[in-house]
Design an enzyme around this catalytic site. Structure first.
Site, mmCIF file in Angstrom:
data_model
loop_
_atom_site.group_PDB
_atom_site.id
_atom_site.type_symbol
_atom_site.label_atom_id
_atom_site.label_comp_id
_atom_site.label_asym_id
_atom_site.label_seq_id
_atom_site.Cartn_x
_atom_site.Cartn_y
_atom_site.Cartn_z
ATOM 1 C CG HIS A 288 44.222 28.595 26.684
ATOM 2 N ND1 HIS A 288 43.639 27.908 27.725
ATOM 3 C CD2 HIS A 288 43.579 29.785 26.630
ATOM 4 C CE1 HIS A 288 42.702 28.654 28.281
ATOM 5 N NE2 HIS A 288 42.653 29.811 27.640
ATOM 6 C CG HIS A 331 47.619 37.324 28.222
ATOM 7 N ND1 HIS A 331 47.079 36.537 29.199
ATOM 8 C CD2 HIS A 331 46.660 38.238 27.919
ATOM 9 C CE1 HIS A 331 45.848 36.938 29.482
ATOM 10 N NE2 HIS A 331 45.574 37.978 28.731
ATOM 11 C CD GLU A 337 42.249 40.329 29.836
ATOM 12 O OE1 GLU A 337 42.434 39.655 30.878
ATOM 13 O OE2 GLU A 337 42.758 40.038 28.745
ATOM 14 C CE1 TYR A 346 39.125 31.985 34.079
ATOM 15 C CE2 TYR A 346 40.870 33.114 35.293
ATOM 16 C CZ TYR A 346 40.285 32.744 34.094
ATOM 17 O OH TYR A 346 40.862 33.136 32.910
ATOM 18 C CG HIS A 361 44.459 41.192 35.211
ATOM 19 N ND1 HIS A 361 43.965 39.922 35.018
ATOM 20 C CD2 HIS A 361 44.855 41.253 36.514
ATOM 21 C CE1 HIS A 361 44.060 39.232 36.142
ATOM 22 N NE2 HIS A 361 44.588 40.021 37.062
ATOM 23 C CG HIS A 367 46.725 39.421 33.096
ATOM 24 N ND1 HIS A 367 47.017 40.529 32.324
ATOM 25 C CD2 HIS A 367 45.734 38.772 32.430
ATOM 26 C CE1 HIS A 367 46.230 40.564 31.264
ATOM 27 N NE2 HIS A 367 45.452 39.489 31.294
#
Length: 430
Positions: A288, A331, A337, A346, A361, A367
């Protein structure tokens, strides 16, 4: 209701436009006399001496210069705040909010503006303010000017027209608009109600994200950004101008519409962009990629590669990665963010994160996908999958994002947000 307006195209171009023939001087900016007895006025959002590649300014040719207005007086800031936020302490807790409720009383854009968070320093010209707007009425006899930063509009509900000194922009959910610092504007509703997000950028004006090894095409293309054509009002009356300056709100009387610009030329004008035109770049092999591949606009900081603010979108796209956990991975990172949702679901948060809602976050706060999403994605058949009917976005900043008292203590905060990770089980078999 949809309105069709004409636009000029090209991000950051040096535009010229006139609503009456010959109103725009040719070959110079400030002749002794201007056709139609107009006044010349320069408008700068960067220092005079900024490098040519960074310099942004307009020349306006208007019926009256902007100095024709009354004396300012301070007014109540209501729920509008600016950085630094000192009214509450910022926790490292992961936070999430329900949508701000739509008003029932008559509420225009200014009345319905509420600050969720901010960072940096409004007077230090670094950082951002994050606001929600809700409205059920057009601005009538009122105009707004933000001297503190440029405003990025991200509509979630309804359609609006932004009347500005440069002309008109019509935007709806799935589109964005940016109004430069200091440009006067008003908001007209084309629908019964409107709601959306605003990122107030105190720092360097937005630029397009660099493409690097991607090459000459992809991401947001310059040609897809649209700018208004000159469209003036010659209107007199008892009006008021609301200005945000140094983090506070002020008002003054103004006896005419400030949209009296008959012609203009320059490269610091409001613009709009249709997010469906973003050319998504994604993996066709494995893993990803980092969300930076979805950056539409960025405001650079003094550190190369580290943004004052990145505006990132997660649009409809194909997911084809093989032998890969496809949702965003767990991560922690040094960037903070703030996320919002315009439409649909989402992929990392299938429950609780709804259109009009938001989450935060902060720097180094862990998160990632909720427990149910992890189980589903870990066991899914990895066939090509099309993510449809979705549009999430992120305001990502190098500075810690500080929620306001309204955000931390108000009724829209979800007190049980962290519970979405409580069901994650220990699976170790070593």
């Amino acid at each position: 209701m949809t309105i069709e307006l004409k636009y000029m195209t090209g991000f950051g171009n040096e535009f010229e436009t006139e609503a009456l023939p010959g109103a725009l001087p040719i070959g110079q900016f400030s002749p002794q006399k201007i056709k139609y007895d107009l006044y010349a006025e320069q408008f700068n959002v960067t220092a005079f001496t900024a490098p040519r590649c960074d310099n942004r300014r307009n020349w306006f040719y208007r019926i009256r210069p902007s100095v024709v207005q009354g004396e300012y007086e301070a007014i109540n800031n209501a729920l509008v705040r600016s950085a630094p936020i000192t009214e509450v302490v910022t926790p490292p807790t992961m936070l999430r909010w329900d949508p701000v409720e739509l008003p029932t009383d008559k509420t225009d854009f200014i009345d319905g503006l509420v600050t969720m968070a901010a960072n940096g320093s409004v007077n230090g010209q670094a950082g951002i303010g994050i606001h929600i707007y809700v409205a059920n009425s057009s601005m009538e006899g009122r105009y707004f000017c933000n001297a503190d930063g440029e405003l990025l509009f991200v509509p979630e509900l309804g359609e609006i027209i932004l009347h500005t000194e440069c002309g008109k922009l019509a935007i709806k959910a799935g589109e964005i608009a940016v109004i430069p610092r200091g440009i006067k504007f008003s908001v007209e509703l084309l629908t019964d109600t409107a709601r959306g997000y605003i990122c107030e950028n105190y720092g360097h004006p937005y630029v397009l994200a660099e493409r690097g090894p991607v090459g000459a095409n992809g991401y947001a293309n310059d040609r897809d950004f649209e700018y208004p054509i000159a469209c003036f009002e010659d209107k007199e009356g008892d009006f008021e101008l609301i200005t945000k300056f140094g983090g506070n709100l002020f008002r003054c009387d103004i006896g005419h519409s400030p949209f009296d610009v008959v012609a203009w030329t320059g490269n610091s004008a409001p613009y709009k962009y249709d997010l469906s035109r973003f050319n998504v770049i994604n993996t066709v092999s494995f893993d990803h990629p980092d969300p930076s591949i979805f950056t539409v606009l960025t405001s650079p900081s003094g550190t190369p590669g580290v943004a004052n603010i990145d505006f990132v979108v997660f649009p409809p796209r194909w997911m084809v990665a093989e032998n890969t956990f496809r949702p965003p991975y767990y991560h922690r990172n040094m960037m903070s963010e703030f996320m919002g949702l315009i439409e649909g679901v989402y992929d990392a948060k299938e429950h609780g994160f709804v259109p009009g809602g938001s989450s935060l976050h902060n720097c180094m706060s862990p998160h990632g996908p909720e427990a149910e999403v992890f189980e589903k994605a870990s066991n899914a058949e990895l066939a090509p999958q099309r993510y449809e009917n979705t549009m999430a976005f992120m305001f990502e900043s190098r500075y810690i994002i500080q929620p306001t008292k309204f955000a931390l203590e108000g009724k829209t905060r979800q007190p049980n947000y962290s519970q979405c990770w409580k069901a994650i089980k220990k699976k170790f078999k070593g």
